[in-house]
Design an enzyme around this catalytic site. Structure first.
Site, PDB file in Angstrom:
ATOM      1  N   SER A   1       0.818  -1.217   0.000  1.00 35.40           N
ATOM      2  CA  SER A   1       0.000   0.000   0.000  1.00 35.40           C
ATOM      3  C   SER A   1       0.848   1.262   0.000  1.00 35.40           C
ATOM      4  CB  SER A   1      -0.941   0.004   1.209  1.00 35.40           C
ATOM      5  OG  SER A   1      -0.200  -0.050   2.428  1.00 35.40           O
ATOM      6  N   GLY A   2       1.988   1.209  -0.717  1.00 35.37           N
ATOM      7  CA  GLY A   2       2.787   2.406  -0.924  1.00 35.37           C
ATOM      8  C   GLY A   2       2.373   3.117  -2.202  1.00 35.37           C
TER       9      GLY A   2
ATOM     10  N   LYS B   1       0.842  -5.751   4.733  1.00 38.82           N
ATOM     11  CA  LYS B   1       1.360  -6.553   5.841  1.00 38.82           C
ATOM     12  C   LYS B   1       1.071  -5.908   7.191  1.00 38.82           C
ATOM     13  CE  LYS B   1       5.836  -7.372   5.947  1.00 38.82           C
ATOM     14  NZ  LYS B   1       7.153  -8.026   5.681  1.00 38.82           N
TER      15      LYS B   1
ATOM     16  N   GLN C   1      12.038  11.193   2.375  1.00 39.85           N
ATOM     17  CA  GLN C   1      12.261  12.624   2.579  1.00 39.85           C
ATOM     18  C   GLN C   1      12.512  13.325   1.254  1.00 39.85           C
ATOM     19  OE1 GLN C   1      15.468  13.021   5.376  1.00 39.85           O
ATOM     20  NE2 GLN C   1      14.331  12.097   7.061  1.00 39.85           N
ATOM     21  N   GLY C   2      13.194  12.646   0.340  1.00 36.23           N
ATOM     22  CA  GLY C   2      13.408  13.198  -0.987  1.00 36.23           C
ATOM     23  C   GLY C   2      12.081  13.325  -1.717  1.00 36.23           C
ATOM     24  N   GLY C   3      12.106  13.973  -2.865  1.00 35.05           N
ATOM     25  CA  GLY C   3      10.862  14.230  -3.570  1.00 35.05           C
ATOM     26  C   GLY C   3      10.745  13.472  -4.870  1.00 35.05           C
TER      27      GLY C   3
ATOM     28  N   GLU D   1      19.731  17.594  -5.792  1.00 31.16           N
ATOM     29  CA  GLU D   1      20.287  16.470  -5.049  1.00 31.16           C
ATOM     30  C   GLU D   1      21.445  15.871  -5.834  1.00 31.16           C
ATOM     31  OE1 GLU D   1      17.145  13.762  -4.041  1.00 31.16           O
ATOM     32  OE2 GLU D   1      16.291  15.113  -2.554  1.00 31.16           O
TER      33      GLU D   1
ATOM     34  N   HIS E   1      22.377   4.630   1.361  1.00 27.65           N
ATOM     35  CA  HIS E   1      22.257   6.077   1.517  1.00 27.65           C
ATOM     36  C   HIS E   1      23.448   6.569   2.320  1.00 27.65           C
ATOM     37  CE1 HIS E   1      20.717  10.068   2.297  1.00 27.65           C
ATOM     38  NE2 HIS E   1      19.754   9.829   1.426  1.00 27.65           N
TER      39      HIS E   1
ATOM     40  N   ARG F   1      25.354   8.805  -5.364  1.00 25.13           N
ATOM     41  CA  ARG F   1      25.436   8.144  -4.061  1.00 25.13           C
ATOM     42  C   ARG F   1      26.479   7.044  -4.006  1.00 25.13           C
ATOM     43  NH1 ARG F   1      18.930   7.843  -2.730  1.00 25.13           N
ATOM     44  NH2 ARG F   1      18.718  10.041  -2.161  1.00 25.13           N
TER      45      ARG F   1
ATOM     46  N   HIS G   1      19.612   1.174   1.594  1.00 26.64           N
ATOM     47  CA  HIS G   1      18.549   2.134   1.302  1.00 26.64           C
ATOM     48  C   HIS G   1      17.606   1.692   0.188  1.00 26.64           C
ATOM     49  CE1 HIS G   1      16.593   5.999   1.173  1.00 26.64           C
ATOM     50  NE2 HIS G   1      16.989   6.258  -0.055  1.00 26.64           N
TER      51      HIS G   1
ATOM     52  N   GLU H   1       9.667  -0.443  -6.068  1.00 30.86           N
ATOM     53  CA  GLU H   1      11.034  -0.855  -5.785  1.00 30.86           C
ATOM     54  C   GLU H   1      11.267  -2.342  -6.012  1.00 30.86           C
ATOM     55  OE1 GLU H   1      14.400  -0.528  -2.210  1.00 30.86           O
ATOM     56  OE2 GLU H   1      12.451   0.449  -1.976  1.00 30.86           O
TER      57      GLU H   1
ATOM     58  N   ARG I   1      20.797   4.172  -8.573  1.00 31.47           N
ATOM     59  CA  ARG I   1      19.626   5.037  -8.760  1.00 31.47           C
ATOM     60  C   ARG I   1      19.994   6.502  -8.573  1.00 31.47           C
ATOM     61  NH1 ARG I   1      15.657   7.253  -5.139  1.00 31.47           N
ATOM     62  NH2 ARG I   1      16.806   6.307  -3.412  1.00 31.47           N
TER      63      ARG I   1
ATOM     64  N   SER J   1      12.866   7.444  -7.748  1.00 26.36           N
ATOM     65  CA  SER J   1      12.085   6.251  -7.401  1.00 26.36           C
ATOM     66  C   SER J   1      10.606   6.547  -7.178  1.00 26.36           C
ATOM     67  CB  SER J   1      12.675   5.568  -6.171  1.00 26.36           C
ATOM     68  OG  SER J   1      12.819   6.478  -5.106  1.00 26.36           O
TER      69      SER J   1
END
Length: 565
Positions: free
Chosen positions: A44-45, A67, A79-81, A146, A267, A316, A380, A404, A415, A420
């Site tokens: 449910s993301g 779950k 936190q990223g957009g 970023e 990360h 990254r 991450h 993901e 990435r 994402s």
């Protein structure tokens, strides 16, 4: 080490005796109930909600399983957009080029171009649904920069609460939809017909404490997995507790191809809480470095100067590798963390732009306004996953994977930051549109394979420690072989699982095996996969490592990267 040169198309099956058995299905109690719907969506993301809402809007019956409670996945913690071209001075080809560069030669060019082109429309659509993205005084989208991006193009909400805002909007849409919701339920295994097509899914329903209360079978025409990542296979991760690779392991048992799973992105800046801290760590968003914060060691020396032209805003994989090497030098006698110095930004910028990070740090005795933040890399994001098209279709008929858990080719070997959430929303909708147009015929499940097993929940912590040591930021052949030895020695039982923790431990063991096998097979350093014995990319390895479970053995294949059109 010299380039190994051209490799055979198939690396060949690894004997089950060497790897240890992987379960063909999970050992769970005998099902006692049945249900029937058109489409089951697991997770449910952002990806699962985008898909379920799109399918249900076309009048299909949809059951969404989660779950935990609704929205308990990784989206809430992002936190990223959303990276998207929304500035007149930015260009879609530049976003494409940045993504391809970060992906280190393993991106699918067509997938990148399609998803990057769709990103601005996705952002506009979310705004029409009520998403409150940050704006300037003039009402334009406020864009952040970023790592790996040549310009500011990341759309954010609440400074550092973008995922929570995205989830709020999508859950609001769920409330007015016909989607049925089954909380506290785990998808155990796909049920296949005699021709290998999806006919349903076995489900374990649990009490709030995780004890399995019942098992059932849901017949469906399509099963969509949107189960997120594998971070909890590691000792320290930014992922929530449920990210144990459930969808990836289920898809493997169903016969799907898993691709590029050795590329686990770490990360750079998780809040370091001490040497014994494990499980989910607090993320310190990369956008703070976009505002000017820098990484330093215990002596105050900057970590990224001279490492990459973009310094602290390098991709990254470059940053975490430099961090790991600096920590190995034990500067100031400290070898397990570094510091992120954001003090030069001042209280105004930090408290206004990054309220979540500031509050989390202060709650643990660190004030970013006056002192550097102790940080360390943490697992991450899985850049690889179940091999799919952009519509989510896997190699198993009727099995779709989005978000993901999927490998569309967007991310390649590493990435690009904030790509994402865009991929999750766009591919979730594209999968939903395909299923809204056409569904396969319903079919009957064949008898399941007999080899049902699980590992004990008590094995999970030790396995996660081995994963962090051997399949972390830096990898070497001896460490990977020891990891495989450990995984092989973990005992399995055919006794039915009585707790969700047993299912999670088994799935985490399976995905750990996939990561270890793929990392041992890839004899180079590329993107997130960094070996100490082969420190550079090798032309002969510009290819995908693909894994498939057949008769208890992992078949490891090599496939060329699809050429650009």
């Amino acid at each position: 080490m010299p380039d190994p040169g051209p490799l055979p198309a198939r690396l060949g099956p690894l004997p089950a005796a060497r790897l240890g058995p992987l379960p063909a299905r999970l050992a769970v109690p005998t099902p006692t109930w049945q249900r029937c719907v058109d489409v089951v969506v697991v997770g449910s993301g952002a990806a699962g909600l985008s898909c379920a809402l799109t399918v249900a809007a076309a009048g299909r019956s949809v059951l969404m399983m989660t779950k935990g409670d609704l929205g308990d996945g990784a989206t809430r913690w992002a936190q990223g957009g959303l990276a998207a071209v929304n500035d007149p001075t930015d260009r879609v080809p530049d976003h494409v080029e940045d993504t391809l560069r970060a992906g280190a030669g393993l991106c699918d060019d067509a997938a990148v171009r399609a998803l990057v082109a769709a990103a601005p429309t996705a952002v506009a659509s979310l705004r029409r649904l009520g998403a409150r993205f940050d704006t300037t005084r003039e009402g334009r989208l406020a864009l952040s920069r970023e790592g790996g991006h040549r310009t500011a193009r990341v759309v954010r909400a609440g400074g550092d609460a973008s995922g929570a805002e995205l989830l709020r909007v999508l859950l609001a849409g769920l409330n007015g939809s016909a989607v049925q919701v089954l909380p506290h339920a785990v998808a155990c295994d796909a049920r296949l017909d005699a021709d290998g097509r999806v006919a349903g899914v076995t489900v374990a329903c649990a009490a709030p404490d995780g004890a399995i209360q019942s098992t059932g079978e849901v017949s469906c025409r399509v099963l969509v997995l949107a189960t997120g990542g594998i971070g909890q296979a590691y000792a320290a991760t930014t992922n929530p507790a449920g990210a144990t690779g459930d969808g990836l392991a289920l898809a493997l048992r169903a016969g799907a191809v898993v691709r590029d799973i050795e590329f686990v992105q770490f990360h750079p800046t998780a809040l370091w809480l001490g040497p014994d801290s494990g499980g989910q760590q607090i993320l310190v968003t990369e956008a703070i470095r976009g505002e000017g914060a820098v990484l330093v060691d215990a002596t105050g020396r900057r970590v990224m100067l001279g490492v990459h032209p973009a310094a602290d805003l390098a991709p990254r994989d470059v940053v975490v590798t430099a961090m790991a090497r600096r920590m190995a030098e034990e500067p100031g006698l400290v070898d397990d963390h570094l510091w992120l110095d954001a003090t030069m930004l001042g209280a105004g910028t930090l408290e206004r732009r990054f309220p979540t990070v500031v509050a989390a740090c202060r709650a643990r005795g660190v004030d970013p306004v006056t002192e550097p933040i102790p940080v360390a890399p943490a697992a991450h994001y899985a850049c690889g996953g179940v091999e799919t098209g952009l519509d989510g279709a896997s190699t198993v008929p009727g099995l779709y994977v989005v978000g993901e858990a999927a490998c569309t080719g967007m991310h390649g070997a590493n990435r690009l930051a904030s790509n994402s959430l865009v991929e999750a929303v766009v591919t979730g909708r594209w999968a939903g549109r395909r299923l809204a147009r056409s569904l396969p015929s319903a079919t009957l499940a064949a008898p399941p394979p007999a080899a049902a097993r699980c590992v004990a929940a008590t094995t999970r912590s030790e396995t996660a420690t081995h994963m962090s040591r051997a399949a972390g930021v830096l990898r070497d052949p001896i460490g990977l072989e020891r990891l495989l030895d450990h995984l092989r020695a973990v005992p399995m039982s055919d006794a039915p699982a009585r707790h969700i923790a047993t299912i999670e431990a088994t799935n985490a063991h399976t995905v750990s095996t996939l990561v270890a096998v793929a990392a041992a097979a890839r004899l180079e350093s590329r993107g997130c996969h960094r070996r100490v014995d082969v420190t550079e990319p090798q032309p002969g390895w510009r290819a995908h490592v693909r894994l498939r479970l057949r008769h208890g053995a992992l078949r490891v294949d090599r496939a060329p990267v699809r050429a650009a059109a």
